[in-house]
Design an enzyme around this catalytic site. Structure first.
Site, PDB file in Angstrom:
ATOM      1  N   GLU A  17      49.649  43.517  35.025  1.00  0.00           N
ATOM      2  CA  GLU A  17      50.655  42.630  35.596  1.00  0.00           C
ATOM      3  C   GLU A  17      50.666  41.255  34.943  1.00  0.00           C
ATOM      4  OE1 GLU A  17      49.967  45.859  38.479  1.00  0.00           O
ATOM      5  OE2 GLU A  17      48.638  44.519  37.365  1.00  0.00           O
ATOM      6  N   HIS A  22      46.194  39.060  37.487  1.00  0.00           N
ATOM      7  CA  HIS A  22      47.262  38.503  38.308  1.00  0.00           C
ATOM      8  C   HIS A  22      46.666  37.877  39.555  1.00  0.00           C
ATOM      9  CE1 HIS A  22      46.521  41.896  40.981  1.00  0.00           C
ATOM     10  NE2 HIS A  22      46.445  42.628  39.870  1.00  0.00           N
ATOM     11  N   HIS A  43      49.468  40.883  44.084  1.00  0.00           N
ATOM     12  CA  HIS A  43      49.011  41.911  45.004  1.00  0.00           C
ATOM     13  C   HIS A  43      47.493  41.938  44.923  1.00  0.00           C
ATOM     14  CE1 HIS A  43      48.924  44.043  41.150  1.00  0.00           C
ATOM     15  NE2 HIS A  43      47.988  44.803  41.691  1.00  0.00           N
TER      16      HIS A  43
END
Length: 280
Positions: A10, A104, A116
């Site tokens: 990500e 991320h 997330h």
């Protein structure tokens, strides 16, 4: 000098869309190439700094994303699922440093690109010894339990800020600035990869400044799930305690168990939650 590189997707340069990170999704093949290129930048920087051995682990989703035919021939690559240490597979006490590439921000962080924690939607919050925890803290603590410092974190701006908050004096490279969860202002990948290589060289060239991120034992992992059904299913695993309608907890003296049990709970929670999407 042995160096470990964990590569998620990500936070890779140039990527903003979940489809680019899922096999069969539009742009996925190009996403794998960009992920490999960011990994190669870190590997090159490690060898620039004098590394003798670099191990790269594919830490995203299926863990079969990095292109084995395009990875720097000087390193070794770990890929494939069902690994005891998950995102930290291959890490051991003999490593001088760890580097996190393509990472991320944790779930719910404003302007965190594709933010997330471990899974796409199923985990609302993760806690390590009572402190809110994303994948950066989780895997840094795994490295710290082996006496290995994290020297570099590369990802979006929110991930870099989280890394500095958790780890203190760590080299960071922001390859994009989040506008929302699925949009960002990007550095061109070629430029981003040059920055990763330079930062890896710089980070490993001054390891005396880096300290392992240590969490006191015993280790307690807490999870707030998105639904009661996920918590109920995970509570059937021996050693998992139900704390509330959507919350469970697990305690151990071996940090490797934290990562392993989280992987098991994620598999169960994902099947109950229907999406089963482990972003990494």
């Amino acid at each position: 000098m042995r160096v470990f590189v964990s590569v998620d997707m990500e936070g890779v340069s140039g990527l903003t869309d979940p489809d680019e990170m899922r096999a069969g999704g539009r742009g996925y093949e190009r996403g794998c190439e960009l992920m490999t290129a960011d990994a190669n930048a870190a590997v090159a920087g490690a060898f620039d700094a004098g590394a003798d051995e670099v191990i790269v682990t594919d830490a995203h989703g299926s863990t079969k994303n990095i292109r084995a035919d395009l990875i720097d021939e000087r390193c070794t690559l770990i890929r494939g699922p069902h690994r005891p240490l998950r995102m930290g597979q291959g890490l051991d006490t003999g490593h001088a440093a760890a580097m996190f590439v393509g990472y991320h921000a944790r779930a719910g962080v404003p302007h965190g690109v594709l933010n997330h924690t471990w899974m796409g939607y199923e985990i609302q919050n993760l806690y390590l010894n009572g402190e809110i925890c994303g994948e950066i803290r989780l895997i840094a603590a795994l490295a710290g339990s082996m006496g290995v410092p994290v020297a570099l974190v590369a990802g979006d701006e929110a991930a870099c800020a989280e890394a500095r908050e958790v780890l203190g004096d760590v080299e960071t490279v922001a390859v994009k600035k989040g506008i929302d969860r699925y949009s960002a202002q990007l550095l061109p990948p070629v430029r981003a990869q040059a920055l990763i290589r330079e930062a890896a060289d710089r980070a490993l060239g001054d390891l005396s400044r880096r300290r392992p991120y240590t969490v006191p034992s015993p280790y307690t992992l807490g999870i707030d799930w998105a639904s009661t059904a996920m918590a109920e299913s995970c509570a059937m695993i021996p050693g998992i305690k139900r704390l509330g309608p959507r919350s469970v907890e697990f305690t151990t003296d071996d940090y490797a168990d934290i990562v392993g049990v989280l992987g098991i709970m994620a598999s169960i929670g994902g099947s109950v939650g229907c999406t089963g999407q482990h972003y990494g």
